[in-house]
Design a protein around this motif. Structure first.
Motif: not given
Length: 373
Positions: A197-206, A242-260
């Motif tokens: 799943a790409g995160a940018q629809k239900n769980v974060g940013c692109a 390699n260098t991941p998209c650190t910002v997008a992973v950070y936002v994903l984690g915050l959206v998961l907190d919100w869902i919880i």
């Protein structure tokens, strides 16, 4: 154009999509400093202890929310869904005459199948359809028991077609694109070989794509597979080859907190059913003023597609609908360019109250314009 107050706007975009206001605020704070470190997420090293913790916490939350079995790896990858169109056959096809089965039910599964044809023989499970309005009965499916995997897109964002049942593929691993309905309903992960799943629809940013893959399917990549698409390399390096998209992973984690905090997947599922029902009820009771081409059994709860002014739609009425909705702060309701009409995307961050506002507008617009039909 005058600036809009973000709190007065309802963003019905199909993706990148709305992010909850609480999450946006936390992202703002994180840009300045994460966890009191004095260093913002935009400048945090992917090798730092701060990012290592974010990476682990994010995958742990995903594992808990979805009850992911221990014999599955969770990868946070580059390339979006289109990257997985290539990564899946490059990692999963096998044998001297590799084949894969594809359900083609809309734009995205069609693109996935075309990409897979570069790497293996693709068997299209369904008969060719003149339009995408549902899924043919199982009696019409042509599954290959020797296929390396069976692929389907659970929710087609362009046409508004959603599978509400998991296809039975026997012993052949099932691969699913859940980009546009991820974490909107409960899932038995053990029924799948791979979910992405790409995160940018239900769980974060692109910028980040979640891949949940069974361990026995890892480690068989074709020698031509780019290393950043190799599941084994990513699994061995905890998604930090390699260098991941650190910002997008950070936002994903915050959206998961919100869902919880909202009550988890059960709450998202309940809200999804309520939001989509509001709009479909208006469409079905409009005496043809609004029209949804998708068969009832396969209507998407995420992307409600419809025409204004009859089956083919009335161009002037549809333009007027978009204009008046925009004046009320309801944005991105125009359908995909390939199909036209309207599309209301009701991802997790869209509230039931916001869906209610769109429902009210649809009723008022119909009342004011039905004579023009």
């Amino acid at each position: 154009m005058a600036a809009r107050n973000p709190e007065s706007v309802i963003n019905f975009a199909p993706g990148p999509a709305k992010i909850p206001a609480e999450v946006r605020k936390r992202v703002q704070d994180g840009i300045h400093s994460i966890n009191g470190s004095g260093v913002g997420i935009l400048e945090t090293s992917h090798r730092s202890s701060q990012y290592t913790a974010i990476n682990k916490e994010t995958t742990d939350k995903l594992r808990t929310l979805l009850n992911v079995p221990a014999n599955y790896k969770i990868l946070l990858m580059h390339g979006g869904g289109s990257g997985q169109f290539s990564a899946i056959p490059l990692n999963l096809v096998k044998g001297d005459n590799p084949t894969a089965d594809y359900f083609v039910t809309g734009t995205w599964s069609n693109k996935a199948a075309k990409e897979a044809e570069k790497y293996c023989k693709v068997n299209k499970v369904l008969p060719k359809m003149d339009s995408y309005t549902g899924v043919p009965h199982q009696s019409e499916w042509k599954l290959n028991p020797e296929a390396s995997y069976v692929y389907y897109c659970e929710n087609e964002t362009v046409h508004g077609v959603e599978f509400h049942d998991v296809p039975d593929t026997g012993k052949v691993p099932l691969v699913c694109d859940m980009s546009s309905n991820f974490l909107s309903h409960e899932v038995d992960v053990s029924r799948y070989g791979l979910i992405y799943a790409g995160a940018q629809k239900n769980v974060g940013c692109a910028g980040v794509t979640i891949v949940i893959v069974r361990e026995d399917l890892i480690g068989h990549a074709d020698s031509k597979c780019p290393i950043i698409l190799d599941y084994k390399q990513m699994a061995d390096m905890d998604s930090v080859y390699n260098t991941p998209c650190t910002v997008a992973v950070y936002v994903l984690g915050l959206v998961l907190d919100w869902i919880i905090a909202q009550g988890g997947i059960k709450a998202m599922n309940k809200n999804s059913a309520a939001k989509s029902s509001m709009l479909y009820n208006v469409i079905d009771q409009s005496n043809g003023f609004y029209y949804c081409p998708v068969k009832d059994k396969f209507r998407s709860r995420m992307n409600v597609t419809f025409r204004v002014g009859g089956v083919e739609g009335d161009k002037k009425l549809e333009e007027k609908f978009i204009e008046e909705a925009s004046l009320r702060g309801m944005l991105s309701l125009k359908g995909h360019r390939s199909v036209g009409g309207m599309r209301a995307s009701l991802y997790n961050a869209i509230t039931t109250e916001e869906a209610k506002q769109l429902q009210t507008f649809m009723l008022e617009f119909m009342k004011s314009n039905v004579h023009e039909q």
